[in-house]
Design a protein around this motif. Sequence first.
Motif, PDB file in Angstrom:
ATOM      1  N   SER A  63     -11.635  25.880 -26.432  1.00  0.00           N
ATOM      2  CA  SER A  63     -11.628  24.544 -27.044  1.00  0.00           C
ATOM      3  C   SER A  63     -12.940  23.800 -26.831  1.00  0.00           C
ATOM      4  O   SER A  63     -13.216  22.830 -27.519  1.00  0.00           O
ATOM      5  N   TRP A  64     -13.761  24.241 -25.921  1.00  0.00           N
ATOM      6  CA  TRP A  64     -15.047  23.601 -25.652  1.00  0.00           C
ATOM      7  C   TRP A  64     -16.130  24.046 -26.632  1.00  0.00           C
ATOM      8  O   TRP A  64     -17.175  23.413 -26.719  1.00  0.00           O
ATOM      9  N   THR A  65     -15.907  25.131 -27.343  1.00  0.00           N
ATOM     10  CA  THR A  65     -16.966  25.713 -28.170  1.00  0.00           C
ATOM     11  C   THR A  65     -17.188  24.930 -29.465  1.00  0.00           C
ATOM     12  O   THR A  65     -16.247  24.399 -30.051  1.00  0.00           O
ATOM     13  N   PRO A  66     -18.429  24.890 -29.921  1.00  0.00           N
ATOM     14  CA  PRO A  66     -18.699  24.270 -31.212  1.00  0.00           C
ATOM     15  C   PRO A  66     -18.028  25.071 -32.335  1.00  0.00           C
ATOM     16  O   PRO A  66     -17.786  26.265 -32.197  1.00  0.00           O
ATOM     17  N   VAL A  67     -17.722  24.431 -33.393  1.00  0.00           N
ATOM     18  CA  VAL A  67     -17.184  24.988 -34.632  1.00  0.00           C
ATOM     19  C   VAL A  67     -15.718  25.423 -34.511  1.00  0.00           C
ATOM     20  O   VAL A  67     -14.893  24.979 -35.281  1.00  0.00           O
ATOM     21  N   ILE A  68     -15.362  26.268 -33.550  1.00  0.00           N
ATOM     22  CA  ILE A  68     -13.975  26.745 -33.506  1.00  0.00           C
ATOM     23  C   ILE A  68     -13.082  25.951 -32.561  1.00  0.00           C
ATOM     24  O   ILE A  68     -11.868  25.951 -32.712  1.00  0.00           O
ATOM     25  N   GLY A  69     -13.657  25.287 -31.578  1.00  0.00           N
ATOM     26  CA  GLY A  69     -12.862  24.609 -30.561  1.00  0.00           C
ATOM     27  C   GLY A  69     -11.978  23.498 -31.096  1.00  0.00           C
ATOM     28  O   GLY A  69     -10.781  23.436 -30.779  1.00  0.00           O
ATOM     29  N   ASP A  70     -12.553  22.619 -31.890  1.00  0.00           N
ATOM     30  CA  ASP A  70     -11.780  21.483 -32.404  1.00  0.00           C
ATOM     31  C   ASP A  70     -10.651  21.932 -33.327  1.00  0.00           C
ATOM     32  O   ASP A  70      -9.506  21.485 -33.166  1.00  0.00           O
ATOM     33  N   PRO A  71     -10.910  22.814 -34.291  1.00  0.00           N
ATOM     34  CA  PRO A  71      -9.800  23.277 -35.126  1.00  0.00           C
ATOM     35  C   PRO A  71      -8.711  24.009 -34.334  1.00  0.00           C
ATOM     36  O   PRO A  71      -7.533  23.902 -34.672  1.00  0.00           O
ATOM     37  N   LEU A  72      -9.083  24.715 -33.291  1.00  0.00           N
ATOM     38  CA  LEU A  72      -8.061  25.379 -32.473  1.00  0.00           C
ATOM     39  C   LEU A  72      -7.104  24.373 -31.844  1.00  0.00           C
ATOM     40  O   LEU A  72      -5.909  24.629 -31.738  1.00  0.00           O
ATOM     41  N   THR A  73      -7.638  23.217 -31.457  1.00  0.00           N
ATOM     42  CA  THR A  73      -6.762  22.211 -30.862  1.00  0.00           C
ATOM     43  C   THR A  73      -5.831  21.596 -31.911  1.00  0.00           C
ATOM     44  O   THR A  73      -4.711  21.217 -31.590  1.00  0.00           O
ATOM     45  N   VAL A  74      -6.296  21.534 -33.157  1.00  0.00           N
ATOM     46  CA  VAL A  74      -5.421  21.083 -34.251  1.00  0.00           C
ATOM     47  C   VAL A  74      -4.304  22.102 -34.463  1.00  0.00           C
ATOM     48  O   VAL A  74      -3.130  21.749 -34.573  1.00  0.00           O
ATOM     49  N   ILE A  75      -4.672  23.368 -34.495  1.00  0.00           N
ATOM     50  CA  ILE A  75      -3.708  24.434 -34.731  1.00  0.00           C
ATOM     51  C   ILE A  75      -2.675  24.493 -33.607  1.00  0.00           C
ATOM     52  O   ILE A  75      -1.505  24.783 -33.837  1.00  0.00           O
ATOM     53  N   ALA A  76      -3.088  24.195 -32.385  1.00  0.00           N
ATOM     54  CA  ALA A  76      -2.128  24.151 -31.277  1.00  0.00           C
ATOM     55  C   ALA A  76      -1.043  23.118 -31.556  1.00  0.00           C
ATOM     56  O   ALA A  76       0.135  23.338 -31.235  1.00  0.00           O
ATOM     57  N   GLY A  77      -1.427  22.019 -32.178  1.00  0.00           N
ATOM     58  CA  GLY A  77      -0.431  21.019 -32.574  1.00  0.00           C
ATOM     59  C   GLY A  77       0.471  21.524 -33.682  1.00  0.00           C
ATOM     60  O   GLY A  77       1.680  21.285 -33.679  1.00  0.00           O
ATOM     61  N   VAL A  78      -0.119  22.235 -34.642  1.00  0.00           N
ATOM     62  CA  VAL A  78       0.666  22.815 -35.744  1.00  0.00           C
ATOM     63  C   VAL A  78       1.736  23.748 -35.178  1.00  0.00           C
ATOM     64  O   VAL A  78       2.887  23.735 -35.613  1.00  0.00           O
TER      65      VAL A  78
END
Length: 142
Positions: free
Chosen positions: A96-111
Motif C-alpha cells: 500500500s506504500w508503493t506509488p501507482v498500485i498502493g492507493d488502488p489496492l486500498t480501494v479494492i480492499a474496501g470493495v
Amino acid sequence: MLELAGLFTAAFLSATLLPGSSELAFVGLLATGRVDLATALAVATVGNTLGSCANWAVGRFLAAWRDHPRFPVKPDRFDRYCDWYRRYGLWSLLLSWTPVIGDPLTVIAGVFRTPLWLFTPIVAFAKLARYLAVAGVVRLAV
C-alpha cells in the motif's frame, strides 16, 4: 504546530487517489530540525494510514458506481486490481506504500469488504516502514 498539521495533511492527501507526495513534506520537516524523528514518523504514518482508510471507504461504499466516468479508478484497472487482490489477498496491502498500485489496492480492499480492524494495522505497518526507509536515506545523506 503548523508544520505537523501540514505534514499530516500532505500524508493524508497523498494516500488518497489524489496526486501528491508526502515524502517531500516529511523530509523537509526533518531537515528543519524543529521536529524530532519519532513525532514526524507518528504524524506522517497516522495521516497516511487514515488517507488509505478513506480509500477503503471509497471501495466499500462507492464501488457500485465503478463504471461511472467519474469513478476514481478506470474499469480495466479496477478489474486488474481485483484480480491482484483475489490472488494475493490481505497481504498485498503490504504494498500500500508503493506509488501507482498502493492507493488502488486500498480501494479494492474496501470493495472486498476487508475488515477495517485487519486492514488498518497492515497498512499502518507498510506506511511506517516506508517513512522509516525515507528517514534512513535522509540520515545517510546528511
